[in-house]
Design an enzyme around this catalytic site. Structure first.
Site, PDB file in Angstrom:
ATOM      1  N   THR A   1      34.073  38.760  24.189  1.00 54.35           N
ATOM      2  CA  THR A   1      34.216  37.987  25.426  1.00 54.35           C
ATOM      3  C   THR A   1      33.188  38.389  26.467  1.00 54.35           C
ATOM      4  O   THR A   1      32.756  39.546  26.517  1.00 54.35           O
ATOM      5  CB  THR A   1      35.620  38.198  26.020  1.00 54.35           C
ATOM      6  OG1 THR A   1      35.696  37.578  27.305  1.00 54.35           O
ATOM      7  CG2 THR A   1      35.941  39.680  26.179  1.00 54.35           C
TER       8      THR A   1
ATOM      9  N   TYR B   1      41.902  43.222  29.554  1.00 53.61           N
ATOM     10  CA  TYR B   1      41.462  42.301  28.502  1.00 53.61           C
ATOM     11  C   TYR B   1      40.011  42.582  28.120  1.00 53.61           C
ATOM     12  O   TYR B   1      39.689  42.787  26.939  1.00 53.61           O
ATOM     13  CB  TYR B   1      41.621  40.857  28.969  1.00 53.61           C
ATOM     14  CG  TYR B   1      40.880  39.869  28.109  1.00 53.61           C
ATOM     15  CD1 TYR B   1      41.219  39.700  26.769  1.00 53.61           C
ATOM     16  CD2 TYR B   1      39.848  39.099  28.630  1.00 53.61           C
ATOM     17  CE1 TYR B   1      40.528  38.793  25.974  1.00 53.61           C
ATOM     18  CE2 TYR B   1      39.161  38.193  27.844  1.00 53.61           C
ATOM     19  CZ  TYR B   1      39.502  38.044  26.516  1.00 53.61           C
ATOM     20  OH  TYR B   1      38.809  37.154  25.728  1.00 53.61           O
TER      21      TYR B   1
END
Length: 330
Positions: free
Chosen positions: A117, A142
């Protein structure tokens, strides 16, 4: 040989499975169906229901199939949720990925494509677009959980006969242009998905979190990539490693960004519908502006985007949302 796709019944994973089947690949899917759907899978895929950290199940999969590559999507992805419950993200995204990597090494699976990501970058220091060499300063658990997995892959590749590609996604949106699959999870937090639901009356409205960011209209700016282009980048990464290419990290985006308010206007224009928007405070963990430099993916993978058009992305998302509405009425 076969490709194991973890999380293959989910949003991006199901597009990947269809892309692999379209390319003539033998596909095996492992998914616990926490957010995915069995019906989203290409019927040619062989399906196992379970967790990526289940060592006995992984051993069974490797024994029953000639796996030469893993494409790993399974994981948790909601930034504010990761801030509120960090340990669950480290468990699901990092600890369980470690178990999967260990099983791959034990089974002598040589190739691994990882769903990473752009959250690993946090908010870049005045660098637009963001190259892979930018400082890695995730602003949420995250992003940190994904970066930890990248580090594990790097060190594993240095110690074993193991090659990986980590693809750092920017904002994934849209749906299969052929209408076979799309973002189907209830309560999804993706901006375009939420806006399409609001435009079609599935929500009473939506929220915009933060209007005081240092951007032209005060809302965050992101690089939106069509999910089919992203699946194709994974396919190119697989082909490159099979041809002898070494381990790399590559951004997946188009190199230009749109603000939250610009996206909402695109959805209004494509749908012909207005919908209520409520303005709220900033959410923790949201970076101001993140736009990809996709040069590495284009050069190393030979990746050429086919759907670099926000209007097209929105149109496919709306079409899929309409399909879901009709499907649920049957």
């Amino acid at each position: 040989m076969a490709v194991l796709v973890t999380g293959g019944a989910g949003y991006i994973g199901s597009h990947m499975v269809w892309a692999l089947v379209d390319a003539g690949e033998e596909v095996v899917v492992l998914d616990r169906l926490s957010t995915g759907f069995r019906w989203a899978l290409a019927p040619e895929a062989r399906f196992y229901e379970g967790d990526i950290a289940d060592a006995a199940l992984l051993a069974q999969i490797f024994a029953e199939n000639r796996i030469d590559a893993i494409i790993h999507f399974a994981g948790s992805i909601v930034v504010p949720e990761s801030v509120a419950d960090p340990l669950s993200y480290y468990e699901n995204n990092t600890v369980k990925s470690r178990a999967l990597i260990a099983a791959a090494v034990a089974a002598k699976v040589p190739h691994f494509v990882f769903s990473s990501t752009a959250a690993v970058y946090g908010t870049p220091d005045g660098t637009e677009p963001v190259p892979e060499t930018a400082a890695l300063r995730p602003e949420s658990p995250y992003g940190s959980s994904k970066l930890m997995t990248e580090i594990m892959l790097r060190d594993t590749a240095a110690a074993h006969d193991f090659t990986y590609t980590a693809l750092r996604y920017f904002n994934v949106a849209g749906a299969d242009p052929r209408g076979r699959t799309g973002q189907s999870t209830k309560g999804a937090t993706h901006l375009i998905k939420v806006a399409c639901e609001a435009a079609l009356g599935k929500r009473t409205g939506m929220e915009v979190y933060g209007t005081d960011y240092p951007t032209p209209d005060g809302t965050c700016i992101r690089d939106y990539i069509h999910v089919s282009d992203l699946a194709n980048a994974h396919l190119k990464a697989l082909q490159r490693m099979r041809a002898g290419g070494g381990s790399i990290v590559a951004n997946c985006g188009y190199g230009r960004g749109f603000s939250v308010l610009e996206v909402l206007e695109k959805v209004r224009a494509a749908s012909g519908k207005d919908f209520p928007v409520r303005f709220a405070e900033r959410r923790p963990g949201d970076a101001v502006l993140v736009v990809a430099d996709p040069a590495v993916a284009m050069k190393e993978l030979g990746w050429v985007p086919e759907h670099d058009d926000l209007s097209f992305i929105v149109r496919t998302a709306l079409d899929w949302e309409d399909h879901l509405g009709r499907r649920n009425q049957i």
